[in-house]
Scaffold this motif. Structure first.
Motif, mmCIF file in Angstrom:
data_model
loop_
_atom_site.group_PDB
_atom_site.id
_atom_site.type_symbol
_atom_site.label_atom_id
_atom_site.label_comp_id
_atom_site.label_asym_id
_atom_site.label_seq_id
_atom_site.Cartn_x
_atom_site.Cartn_y
_atom_site.Cartn_z
ATOM 1 N N ARG A 81 1.777 4.475 -0.863
ATOM 2 C CA ARG A 81 1.344 5.335 -1.887
ATOM 3 C C ARG A 81 2.585 6.078 -2.696
ATOM 4 O O ARG A 81 2.498 6.240 -3.748
ATOM 5 C CB ARG A 81 0.603 6.362 -1.120
ATOM 6 C CG ARG A 81 -0.739 5.797 -0.652
ATOM 7 C CD ARG A 81 -1.448 6.642 0.232
ATOM 8 N NE ARG A 81 -1.958 7.535 -0.679
ATOM 9 C CZ ARG A 81 -2.938 8.524 -0.323
ATOM 10 N NH1 ARG A 81 -3.233 8.730 0.922
ATOM 11 N NH2 ARG A 81 -3.450 9.472 -1.352
ATOM 12 N N GLU A 93 0.795 -1.348 0.036
ATOM 13 C CA GLU A 93 -0.062 0.056 0.013
ATOM 14 C C GLU A 93 0.866 1.325 -0.094
ATOM 15 O O GLU A 93 0.343 2.426 0.355
ATOM 16 C CB GLU A 93 -0.974 0.025 1.262
ATOM 17 C CG GLU A 93 -2.073 -1.392 1.410
ATOM 18 C CD GLU A 93 -2.772 -1.176 0.017
ATOM 19 O OE1 GLU A 93 -3.223 -0.393 -0.447
ATOM 20 O OE2 GLU A 93 -2.855 -2.416 -0.357
ATOM 21 N N ALA A 109 -2.294 5.074 -5.459
ATOM 22 C CA ALA A 109 -1.961 6.193 -5.160
ATOM 23 C C ALA A 109 -3.086 6.977 -4.187
ATOM 24 O O ALA A 109 -2.349 8.026 -3.480
ATOM 25 C CB ALA A 109 -1.010 6.744 -5.975
#
Length: 139
Positions: A109, A107, A138
């Motif tokens: 980003r 995850e 993102a």
């Protein structure tokens, strides 16, 4: 050619080499020297500037690698390495570092953002799909 005193011929060959491999530091350095010898200082400064930029980026990449070795599961450092490699046109290596960052943190980003930008620059449909996927991840 330089060693034989044929600086103009050397410049011709070095320009051809730079056209093929624009970020080769050794070639940039030699071309800078040859252009200075010919008194073409303004052009030499452009190549010298690019050489310095590549040298600084390479040093930053080495320092980042040392940090990664100390913190192998740090996704941010892996993403940073990918960004540095993109700056010196090592795109395949950069992509591998980005993907390794996502392996550590699926995850992450900033890595998704970097990959979205990376894939957007490619023109093929699978890359565009990847860009869209990473853009969504993102946020």
């Amino acid at each position: 050619e330089m060693e034989q005193g044929r600086t103009e011929e050397a410049v011709s060959w070095l320009r051809r080499a730079i056209a093929l491999v624009p970020n080769d530091q050794d070639t940039l350095y030699q071309l800078t020297l040859a252009l200075h010898r010919l008194g073409q200082d303004q052009e030499a400064e452009r190549y010298q500037s690019r050489f310095k930029e590549l040298d600084e980026t390479s040093r930053a990449a080495k320092a980042t690698l040392d940090k990664i070795l100390a913190q192998p599961h740090n996704a941010s450092l892996r993403c940073d390495m990918g960004k540095l490699l993109l700056r010196i046109d090592k795109t395949q290596q950069a992509e591998r570092w980005f993907l390794s960052a996502l392996h550590e943190d699926p995850e992450h980003r900033p890595t998704h953002q970097a990959l979205a930008e990376y894939y957007e620059k490619k023109s093929n449909p699978p890359a565009r799909e990847r860009a869209e996927f990473h853009r969504r991840k993102a946020g």
